[in-house]
Design a protein around this motif. Sequence first.
Motif, PDB file in Angstrom:
ATOM      1  N   LEU A 133       0.831  -1.200   0.000  1.00 38.54           N
ATOM      2  CA  LEU A 133       0.000   0.000   0.000  1.00 38.54           C
ATOM      3  C   LEU A 133       0.871   1.257   0.000  1.00 38.54           C
ATOM      4  N   ARG A 134       1.985   1.215   0.718  1.00 35.35           N
ATOM      5  CA  ARG A 134       2.915   2.357   0.703  1.00 35.35           C
ATOM      6  C   ARG A 134       3.441   2.589  -0.711  1.00 35.35           C
ATOM      7  N   TYR A 135       3.761   1.485  -1.425  1.00 33.47           N
ATOM      8  CA  TYR A 135       4.182   1.625  -2.817  1.00 33.47           C
ATOM      9  C   TYR A 135       3.098   2.312  -3.649  1.00 33.47           C
ATOM     10  N   ILE A 138       3.102   6.022  -3.029  1.00 34.30           N
ATOM     11  CA  ILE A 138       4.292   6.631  -3.635  1.00 34.30           C
ATOM     12  C   ILE A 138       4.156   6.681  -5.150  1.00 34.30           C
ATOM     13  N   HIS A 139       3.580   5.659  -5.730  1.00 28.96           N
ATOM     14  CA  HIS A 139       3.310   5.637  -7.175  1.00 28.96           C
ATOM     15  C   HIS A 139       2.480   6.857  -7.573  1.00 28.96           C
ATOM     16  N   GLU A 140       1.425   7.126  -6.810  1.00 32.54           N
ATOM     17  CA  GLU A 140       0.559   8.255  -7.143  1.00 32.54           C
ATOM     18  C   GLU A 140       1.250   9.592  -6.867  1.00 32.54           C
ATOM     19  N   LEU A 141       2.038   9.665  -5.802  1.00 29.31           N
ATOM     20  CA  LEU A 141       2.764  10.908  -5.518  1.00 29.31           C
ATOM     21  C   LEU A 141       3.769  11.231  -6.622  1.00 29.31           C
ATOM     22  N   ALA A 142       4.363  10.211  -7.201  1.00 29.58           N
ATOM     23  CA  ALA A 142       5.330  10.437  -8.285  1.00 29.58           C
ATOM     24  C   ALA A 142       4.664  11.050  -9.512  1.00 29.58           C
ATOM     25  N   HIS A 143       3.350  10.816  -9.668  1.00 30.36           N
ATOM     26  CA  HIS A 143       2.631  11.393 -10.813  1.00 30.36           C
ATOM     27  C   HIS A 143       2.525  12.907 -10.722  1.00 30.36           C
ATOM     28  N   TYR A 144       2.757  13.488  -9.551  1.00 29.80           N
ATOM     29  CA  TYR A 144       2.749  14.943  -9.445  1.00 29.80           C
ATOM     30  C   TYR A 144       3.942  15.540 -10.194  1.00 29.80           C
ATOM     31  N   ARG A 152      11.686   8.037 -16.388  1.00 24.63           N
ATOM     32  CA  ARG A 152      11.870   9.027 -15.322  1.00 24.63           C
ATOM     33  C   ARG A 152      10.878   8.795 -14.182  1.00 24.63           C
ATOM     34  N   PHE A 153       9.669   8.384 -14.556  1.00 31.44           N
ATOM     35  CA  PHE A 153       8.666   8.111 -13.520  1.00 31.44           C
ATOM     36  C   PHE A 153       9.102   6.943 -12.643  1.00 31.44           C
ATOM     37  N   TRP A 154       9.515   5.845 -13.268  1.00 32.53           N
ATOM     38  CA  TRP A 154       9.895   4.664 -12.483  1.00 32.53           C
ATOM     39  C   TRP A 154      11.179   4.908 -11.698  1.00 32.53           C
ATOM     40  N   ALA A 155      12.031   5.799 -12.193  1.00 34.78           N
ATOM     41  CA  ALA A 155      13.226   6.159 -11.419  1.00 34.78           C
ATOM     42  C   ALA A 155      12.830   6.878 -10.132  1.00 34.78           C
ATOM     43  N   LEU A 156      11.814   7.739 -10.206  1.00 34.26           N
ATOM     44  CA  LEU A 156      11.328   8.415  -9.007  1.00 34.26           C
ATOM     45  C   LEU A 156      10.749   7.415  -8.006  1.00 34.26           C
ATOM     46  N   VAL A 157       9.947   6.481  -8.502  1.00 31.34           N
ATOM     47  CA  VAL A 157       9.352   5.469  -7.623  1.00 31.34           C
ATOM     48  C   VAL A 157      10.435   4.598  -7.018  1.00 31.34           C
ATOM     49  N   GLY A 158      11.424   4.200  -7.827  1.00 33.89           N
ATOM     50  CA  GLY A 158      12.484   3.312  -7.367  1.00 33.89           C
ATOM     51  C   GLY A 158      13.367   3.911  -6.290  1.00 33.89           C
ATOM     52  N   GLN A 159      13.412   5.246  -6.224  1.00 34.78           N
ATOM     53  CA  GLN A 159      14.202   5.883  -5.168  1.00 34.78           C
ATOM     54  C   GLN A 159      13.667   5.534  -3.782  1.00 34.78           C
ATOM     55  N   HIS A 160      12.372   5.322  -3.667  1.00 33.83           N
ATOM     56  CA  HIS A 160      11.746   5.079  -2.367  1.00 33.83           C
ATOM     57  C   HIS A 160      11.210   3.658  -2.205  1.00 33.83           C
ATOM     58  N   VAL A 161      11.012   2.946  -3.334  1.00 33.28           N
ATOM     59  CA  VAL A 161      10.562   1.545  -3.275  1.00 33.28           C
ATOM     60  C   VAL A 161      11.408   0.752  -4.269  1.00 33.28           C
TER      61      VAL A 161
END
Length: 248
Positions: A133-135, A138-144, A152-161
């Motif tokens: 659920l935390r992922y 974070i997935h939705e927050l990266a869409h901002y 680039r999107f998955w790189a942002l997500v991968g930084q935290h998950v």
Amino acid sequence: MQALHVLIEESRKLRRASACIRDGKTIHIKLPRHWSKDLKHSVTAELVERLQKKDAKERYLLEQAAQQPTVTISTNAELETWVQQINQETFRVKLGKVQIGYAKYNHLAQVNLRTKTMTVSRYCLNQAPQEALRYLIIHELAHYFESGHGPRFWALVGQHVPDYRLQSKIMKAFHHQAVIHEEKKQAPSAGQGLEPALPATPIKKAGYSSKPSRPPITKPAVVTPSPKNDKTGLIPGFIKQLLLWGER
């Protein structure tokens, strides 16, 4: 692997075969009635094999979900508090409204970038695996920052998950299972008229489209001729008036 029952439904209106797992126990297959018996058998066998593998994979993911701590969120206020906490730990974006939605099939969660509103399906929030659920949040927050799902999107997500691929699959499996449980409560129990699964047989043709059906035969409209003494039956209105005036 748990054995799945097979329910086959045939229809004259169908042109393609389709299949899905219902209630976690039944493979429901729809077939065009006009197909040959051999084609029905081979397509059914392939669909059964494919869905059995999908079911086994989902059960493995649910086992992975069961190993995580769980979290239950019941109100919009609780969800907003949880999202804000994750946001402060990660991206610190300017959030708008945070709310619980009711999506069953398409979106586990989504963000409206115009209104900055985040919506999370309620099927993801009842005793949900915490890491998955935390992922999702974070997935939705990266869409901002990135509206699409590019590198680039998955790189942002991968930084935290770092294991976001696994957590994504776990969350989807959990969501799907929650929807099944909900539908079980609302629908009558299934299990009547079930047929045993057919042995797997490779299919030679790719796709399941049938030949196009012939267009329906339409009969021409019947035109009733006017009586012989009616001289104005098929004459335009303004000429009809002239003839009527001449007969007076």
